[in-house]
Design an enzyme around this catalytic site. Structure first.
Site: not given
Ligand code: GLA
Length: 459
Positions: A230, A291
């Site tokens: 990520d 997200d």
């Molecule tokens: C980002 C990602 C999410 C999750 C969070 C965790 O927002 O896009 O899917 O993994 O981080 O902190």
């Protein structure tokens, strides 16, 4: 693009110790406390990213230290208690150049969109070894593993810094990663884990920056089968497409050299048209959006957005929200229908023990899963008839047609097979009701707000 710098832009504190931080554009309440003679700021444990921030006071300046990121912010408050982030100092890591090299050879994994469970939405930062084991047992007992949901991924919040030898350590919630991996394998499940190309993850836990090869070897030794990687704080170090590709490729290559087959899941929110190049850095799937949230507007925005056709992997529309409680069964069915029509990874994220019987039915629907996993992985053809969105997906045998109502009203449309470019089939099966019926040459559909009908065409 998010990164460390834009994370926190402004802060307000009242004299009674209550205040707020502006993080990624949201106002997050914080309270101040004093521990060991120094201020500590704390967000509510229910915050999206719960944080404990240690501070030091030097004259008028409050210095906040984000331990995992290794970054410090200096703040000077005015009399009203307002402070812009005044300086960004100290131990900001320096980006190591990561030039794009030759394409990473394919690992041959994830020949269909990956399916599984991820801890993020259901457990957030409360994940522990014990809870993950309980979830794994539930996936088996509830038939979800047998329906195809096999990867169990620890998202953010498992990490606990690094040892003296640089090895990444789990936190106290995870006493023994290899044993957890074995437990998952014994249940016929895959072991997924999460890290970041930045020094810190999005929730400010240890990232893989500077330790890519070592972390890949550690994950392989723990029996990891899937890595979600990520972007998070890497945005403060790397800005161009070349830099992003280079640093993802560094981990892609490290995984290939780790000696263990590991599915590589890129998470950089769709930047730089990743469907075109995700596979060249070793990726098997890649997120194409920010997200997803358990709200209809989010499902609609992500579900209907157009992306480039993925080359050598899968466009990840983010996790299924089914079971998280924000939407109706009708809306959850529509999320599932859209994800399946678009050959997206099917990753559920609620605690499966919270699923209602009808939600479990939605997740385990055989026709819908078969449409998702169909080996042709043909892109959908989109039509619009009246207010109804009609998507057609060619399958290895026959076609699937989804009728989708993204509006707030009941919609109705009359149509023929020719309207949607298809020959008249003999019969259809409605995936949600299971009803098979002879297909008439002309017919009408009526859909409630946000409703979907998915038909498999049978000869
Ligand atoms: C980002 C990602 C999410 C999750 C969070 C965790 O927002 O896009 O899917 O993994 O981080 O902190």
């Amino acid at each position: 693009m998010r990164g460390i710098l834009p994370v926190i832009s402004r802060m307000r504190m009242d004299h009674d110790g209550a205040g707020s931080l502006h993080m990624w554009g949201d106002e997050v309440p914080v309270t101040a406390d004093v521990r060991d003679g120094q201020p500590v700021l704390e967000t509510s444990p229910d915050a999206h990213f719960p944080l404990v921030i240690r501070c030091t006071v030097n004259g008028d300046v409050l210095r906040m230290r984000f331990t995992n990121v290794g970054v410090e912010f200096d703040l000077t408050f005015d009399r009203a208690g307002e402070a812009e982030i005044a300086a960004h100092a100290a131990a900001q890591p320096v980006a190591t150049p990561a030039p794009v090299g030759p394409d990473v050879t394919t690992n041959g994994l994830a020949t269909a969109p990956p399916m599984g469970w991820n801890s993020w939405y259901g457990l957030r930062l409360r994940i522990t070894d014990e809870l993950v084991r309980e979830v794994a047992d539930a996936l088996v007992e509830m038939g979800l593993r047998d329906a195809g949901y096999t990867f169990v991924t620890l998202d953010d919040g498992w990490q606990g810094g690094r040892g003296a030898d640089g090895e990444i350590l789990p936190n106290r919630g995870f006493p023994d990663m290899p044993t957890l991996g074995r437990k998952l394998h014994d249940l016929g499940l895959g072991f997924g884990i999460y890290s970041s190309p930045g020094p810190a993850t999005c929730a400010d836990y240890t990232g893989s920056f500077g330790y890519e090869e070592q972390d890949a070897r550690t994950f392989a030794r723990w029996g990891v089968d899937f890595l979600k990687y990520d972007w998070c704080s890497a945005g403060a170090l790397y800005r161009t497409e070349e830099e992003m590709r280079g640093i993802f490729q560094r981990m892609g290559r490290a995984l290939r050299e780790s000696g263990r087959p590991i599915v590589f899941s890129l998470c950089q929110y769709g930047a730089f048209d990743v469907p075109r190049w995700g596979a060249t850095v070793g990726g098997n799937l890649w997120r194409v959006s920010y997200d997803v949230e358990d709200r209809w507007e989010s499902i609609e925005a992500i579900g209907f957005a157009e992306h480039s056709t993925p080359v050598g992997g899968w466009n990840d529309l983010d996790m299924l929200q089914i079971g998280l409680g924000g939407l109706s069964d009708v809306e959850y069915r529509t999320q599932m229908a859209i994800w399946a029509m678009r050959s997206a990874p099917l990753i559920l994220s609620c605690d499966p023990r919270d699923l209602s019987a009808s939600e479990l039915h939605i997740l385990t629907n055989r026709d819908i899963i078969a449409i998702d996993q169909d080996p042709l992985a043909a892109p959908v053809e989109r039509h619009r008839i009246g207010a109804v969105d009609v998507w057609v997906k060619r399958l290895r045998v026959g076609h699937a047609v989804a009728f989708l109502n993204r509006t707030e009203d009941v919609v109705e449309a009359r149509m023929t097979w020719e309207h949607i470019g298809l020959a008249h089939p003999a019969r259809t099966r409605d995936a949600w009701t299971g009803v098979e019926a002879p297909a008439s040459p002309e017919w009408s559909v009526a859909l409630a707000a946000h409703e979907s009908i998915v038909l498999r065409l049978l000869s």
